[in-house]
Design an enzyme around this catalytic site. Structure first.
Site, mmCIF file in Angstrom:
data_model
loop_
_atom_site.group_PDB
_atom_site.id
_atom_site.type_symbol
_atom_site.label_atom_id
_atom_site.label_comp_id
_atom_site.label_asym_id
_atom_site.label_seq_id
_atom_site.Cartn_x
_atom_site.Cartn_y
_atom_site.Cartn_z
ATOM 1 N N HIS A 116 0.844 -1.192 0.000
ATOM 2 C CA HIS A 116 0.000 0.000 0.000
ATOM 3 C C HIS A 116 0.879 1.240 0.000
ATOM 4 C CE1 HIS A 116 -3.627 -2.369 0.874
ATOM 5 N NE2 HIS A 116 -2.939 -3.011 1.800
ATOM 6 N N ASP A 119 -1.502 8.833 -0.495
ATOM 7 C CA ASP A 119 -1.496 10.106 -1.210
ATOM 8 C C ASP A 119 -2.308 11.065 -0.354
ATOM 9 O OD1 ASP A 119 -2.312 12.317 -2.668
ATOM 10 O OD2 ASP A 119 -2.925 11.198 -4.448
ATOM 11 N N HIS A 121 -3.724 14.715 0.003
ATOM 12 C CA HIS A 121 -3.970 15.890 -0.828
ATOM 13 C C HIS A 121 -3.385 17.166 -0.198
ATOM 14 C CE1 HIS A 121 -7.578 13.886 -3.125
ATOM 15 N NE2 HIS A 121 -6.439 13.244 -3.286
ATOM 16 N N HIS A 156 -5.710 9.173 0.741
ATOM 17 C CA HIS A 156 -6.188 7.854 0.300
ATOM 18 C C HIS A 156 -5.019 7.017 -0.188
ATOM 19 C CE1 HIS A 156 -5.742 8.841 -4.020
ATOM 20 N NE2 HIS A 156 -6.116 10.057 -3.661
ATOM 21 N N CYS A 157 -5.267 5.732 -0.353
ATOM 22 C CA CYS A 157 -4.244 4.838 -0.876
ATOM 23 C C CYS A 157 -4.191 4.993 -2.387
ATOM 24 C CB CYS A 157 -4.565 3.391 -0.513
ATOM 25 S SG CYS A 157 -3.289 2.250 -1.058
ATOM 26 N N HIS A 165 -8.376 -0.152 -4.028
ATOM 27 C CA HIS A 165 -7.879 0.189 -2.694
ATOM 28 C C HIS A 165 -8.783 1.242 -2.045
ATOM 29 C CE1 HIS A 165 -3.833 -1.824 -2.413
ATOM 30 N NE2 HIS A 165 -4.123 -2.029 -3.680
ATOM 31 N N MET A 170 -9.868 2.721 1.908
ATOM 32 C CA MET A 170 -8.594 3.371 2.220
ATOM 33 C C MET A 170 -8.623 4.872 1.945
ATOM 34 S SD MET A 170 -5.710 0.552 1.335
ATOM 35 C CE MET A 170 -4.616 1.088 2.631
ATOM 36 N N HIS A 262 -26.442 17.111 3.182
ATOM 37 C CA HIS A 262 -27.573 17.884 3.685
ATOM 38 C C HIS A 262 -27.914 17.383 5.087
ATOM 39 C CE1 HIS A 262 -31.530 19.913 3.429
ATOM 40 N NE2 HIS A 262 -32.037 18.814 3.962
ATOM 41 N N GLU A 281 -22.567 31.237 3.084
ATOM 42 C CA GLU A 281 -23.420 31.294 4.264
ATOM 43 C C GLU A 281 -24.843 30.911 3.910
ATOM 44 O OE1 GLU A 281 -22.725 35.251 5.698
ATOM 45 O OE2 GLU A 281 -20.963 34.624 6.842
ATOM 46 N N THR A 285 -27.745 22.613 1.081
ATOM 47 C CA THR A 285 -27.083 21.387 0.655
ATOM 48 C C THR A 285 -25.764 21.779 0.027
ATOM 49 O OG1 THR A 285 -29.215 20.370 0.155
ATOM 50 C CG2 THR A 285 -27.312 19.362 -0.853
ATOM 51 N N HIS A 311 -28.260 13.884 -0.281
ATOM 52 C CA HIS A 311 -29.600 14.177 -0.777
ATOM 53 C C HIS A 311 -29.880 13.583 -2.156
ATOM 54 C CE1 HIS A 311 -33.502 16.011 -0.708
ATOM 55 N NE2 HIS A 311 -33.239 16.688 0.393
#
Lengths: 479, 259
Positions: A116, A119, A121, A156-157, A165, A170, A262, A281, A285, A311
């Site tokens: 494995h 990554d 972000h 995530h993997c 994965h 993952m 939502h 503001e 949703t 939703h």
């Protein structure tokens, strides 16, 4: 010695105040933020989040994460082998601040079958750290990165096949707080949506293997918050008290679906759109892309159970994307009254309402192509329509419904038999020497169906083996 | 140090020349051309005739090997050739834990150790292409890669815990007469690290590296790729001194070696 102490103390105070002034100083280039001291990162499993960073300085942050491949429950009676960061889906929540130098160690448990990597972000670097963290079972890899941009990021993997994965669970979230931290709130929770693909249909029991074909087709069997159906409902619901402000860190691991997040009965006062700096503001949703996140904040004004959903509503009520926020406290009648009264409403007068009926008979869409098919379709009609009175073997019911087996009345006249089915029959008849006096109603079935069911009756239970065609039925109808 | 290693190797070679190439429990694999998951120089790969061990090497067999060549015992092995996990589940240099069946496939062995074991038997490790070629077979067909149930069986193994504790020969014999290529443990190959899966496996598909006859990800019509993909991924994550809980090996032999 005695005189030294206060001097040291005041020196320390001066140094502290230097530190304080640094906290408030905004760095234009976050890469230049200095780090002081080491700190082991607190990691939490969902729905909890670690302590806010507050006003702490940037540090060297040690993150140790273990990968476990283990069986869990996707929903009652349905087992699934999850691949996890830290033993939970989503994986452990990582909380950092801008300028932290994160020393990340990824350990692949020796019992695991597969290599494995990770990554994140939040990383500025090739593969988000994936190429530095590719690790075989029974080994660990360490790399380090500096957090340059504030925001809420997915990790995530990214080992081939990447989609599989991620589909196996993952993914997780890493928060990078701005200098000085996010504004304080009363309650914070960690929620992450994911879609799952199993060989069996939704609810099919047992250990369900991952289904690559369904994943490629983006045809999800389960869409869930926090890794399983019911991970956020009932006893697992998140909670708050009336008047508190709630902040949800919401992620979407995918692998495929986009979430329309939502909360039923609430309006988001503030949304960090896509987990970034843009604040929207009064939002009902908010859209969370696969591999993306959002921070939503709202004040809970009244008590009750508030339902968290994607939703895309069939996912919520049929595939599992449903959670609960239970709010306790005093009723706030000014904001929400509850039911006040019930009355009768009759816009169309007090007459009896009837379902509209139609005299049109839908013609069978697939006419029988052979005698065998006529028999097959005819038997189906017989079992649906005739069987209750004439019984499974055409024996009828003595003194009430005449037999169809070895029936002289039936075999004597085929057009009469067609007429009985098409138009109904009432009054006294004699069948095989027995008198019957009851009512057979007009059967609302198509000409094809009449032909098929009569062919079935004529070719069963010792009758005359006539074949009835649609044309014969239509001819009788025209008379 | 170096000379010591060298002389030990020499000893091994001498002993090897005395040994007759064992062909017990081996079957003939008739070579052919096939398209593997990855083509390296061209997409079609040619495999020559060779013999392959019917079973993976067992713990019992490995104990014999270590008795004969003490330099491969866990206390004497050179760290260049095996990491700290080497034979980590053995009680002593020549004994495994009492609870452990010696019919288990040997695991926690490095590539160097596996290679030496085969060479000392006048055999060698199979190449990736040879291994994959034999592993394409199910019980009845020599290339079962298009059969969904063949792939499902392989994939089911990824979800079965602690299979390395099972005895050899409990899976179904494949069309060549070989057992346990799938469903027991991963197996070392001679050139395991020649495959182009790097840590950043998403970048690999952009390279002009003949991946999937050019560059494409696993596609929907070919689930074979995705079952096999994991084997290439595990190979890509290994280093030759690694010893892993669910990684064993078996040997092969060139036809000309058997005179």
């Amino acid at each position: 010695m005695k005189t030294l102490k206060p001097i040291i103390l005041s020196l320390a105070l001066i140094m502290l105040s230097c530190g304080d002034s640094e906290k408030t100083e905004q760095h234009s280039d976050t890469a230049e933020i200095p780090v002081s001291r080491e700190m082991i990162a607190e990691l939490t499993s969902p729905p909890n989040v670690p302590t806010p960073v507050g006003r702490r300085k940037a540090k060297k942050l040690i993150v140790n994460m273990e990968i476990l491949e283990e069986e869990g429950e996707l929903t009652d009676g349905v087992k699934y082998v999850y691949w996890t960061f830290g033993g939970s889906v989503p994986g452990s929540f990582i909380r950092t601040r801008v300028g932290d130098e994160v020393e990340f160690t990824l350990s692949n448990h020796p019992d695991n079958k597969l290599p494995h990597n990770i990554d994140l972000h939040a990383v500025s670097g090739p593969g988000g750290g994936a190429e530095s963290s590719f690790v075989a079972p029974g080994h660990e890899k360490t790399f380090s990165f500096k957090t340059l941009n504030p925001g809420l990021y997915v990790y995530h993997c990214a080992t081939a096949p990447v989609g599989m994965h991620i589909a196996n669970g993952m993914y997780g979230l890493i928060l990078v707080e701005p200098e000085g931290g996010l504004p304080q709130v009363d309650k914070e929770y960690y929620i992450m949506q994911g879609d799952f693909y199993t060989k069996g249909k939704n609810g099919e029991r047992g250990l369900q293997p991952f289904d690559m074909q369904k994943a490629v087709d983006e045809n999800a069997d389960y869409v869930v918050f926090n890794g399983s159906v019911g991970a956020l409902t009932g006893d697992n619901a998140i909670t708050a008290k009336v008047g508190e402000t709630v902040r949800l860190y919401v992620g979407n691991g995918g692998p495929n679906l986009v979430s329309s997040f939502h909360v039923i009965g609430e309006i988001f006062d503030k949304v960090h759109v896509e987990g970034g700096d843009l604040i929207n503001e009064n939002v009902q949703t908010t859209l969370i892309p696969a591999g993306g996140a959002a921070i939503v904040e709202f004040k809970v004004d009244v008590p009750g159970t508030f339902i968290l959903v994607d939703h895309s509503i069939f996912r919520a009520f049929n595939k599992g994307a449903l959670g609960m926020l239970k709010v306790e406290g005093e009723e706030q009648k000014k904001i929400y009254s509850g039911e006040i009264r019930e009355g009768i409403y009759l816009p169309e007068g007090p007459g009896i309402q009837n379902m509209p009926t139609t005299n049109e008979i839908v013609e069978s869409e697939i006419p029988a192509k052979s005698f065998e098919e006529q028999m097959e379709f005819g038997k189906q009609i017989y079992m649906q329509t005739c069987f209750a009175c004439h019984q499974a073997e055409g024996q009828g019911i003595p003194n009430a419904f005449p037999p169809l087996a070895n029936s002289d009345y039936l075999n004597a006249d085929v057009d009469r038999a067609i007429g009985v089915v098409v138009n109904g029959l009432s009054g006294e008849i004699t069948v095989n020497g027995e008198k019957y006096n009851s009512v057979m109603t007009k059967q609302m079935i198509s000409s094809d169906d009449v032909a098929n069911v009569l062919t079935y009756v004529y070719n069963s239970w010792g009758n005359s083996k006539k074949v009835v065609t649609k044309k014969m039925v239509d001819d009788v109808k025209k008379k | 140090m170096k000379t010591k290693v060298f002389s030990l190797l020499l000893l091994c070679l001498m002993v090897q020349s005395l040994m007759i190439g064992q062909t017990k429990d081996m079957v003939l694999i008739e070579g052919s051309r096939y398209i593997p998951l990855y083509g390296r120089d061209s997409t079609v790969v040619e495999v020559n005739d060779f013999k392959m061990d019917i079973y993976p090497v067992t713990t019992a067999e490995y104990i014999e090997f270590v008795e004969k060549y003490p330099k491969w015992s866990k206390s004497k092995v050179i760290s260049l050739f095996a990491d700290e996990s080497y034979l980590v589940n053995w009680k002593t240099d020549l004994k495994v834990k009492d609870s452990m069946s010696t019919k288990r496939p040997i695991t926690y062995v490095s590539w160097f150790a596996a290679k030496a074991y085969c060479e000392c038997q006048n055999k060698r490790l199979p190449t990736v292409d040879e291994w994959e070629y034999v592993a394409m077979a199910d019980e009845t067909t020599k290339d079962a890669r298009v059969k969904p149930e063949y792939n499902q069986q392989i994939l089911a193994w990824y979800e079965a815990p602690r299979t390395e504790e099972n005895s050899i020969g409990k899976t179904k014999k494949n069309a060549w007469g070989v057992y346990d290529l799938h469903g027991l443990v991963w197996e070392w190959t001679l050139d395991f690290n020649s495959v182009l899966i790097t840590g950043e496996s998403r970048k690999d598909v952009d390279k002009d590296s003949n991946l999937f006859c050019g560059s494409a990800a696993v596609n929907a019509t070919d689930l074979m790729n995705y079952a096999a993909f994991m084997r290439y991924a595990i190979r890509g994550s290994l280093k030759a001194r690694y010893s892993m809980k669910n990684l064993g090996f078996r040997c092969v032999q060139d036809i000309k070696e058997q005179q």
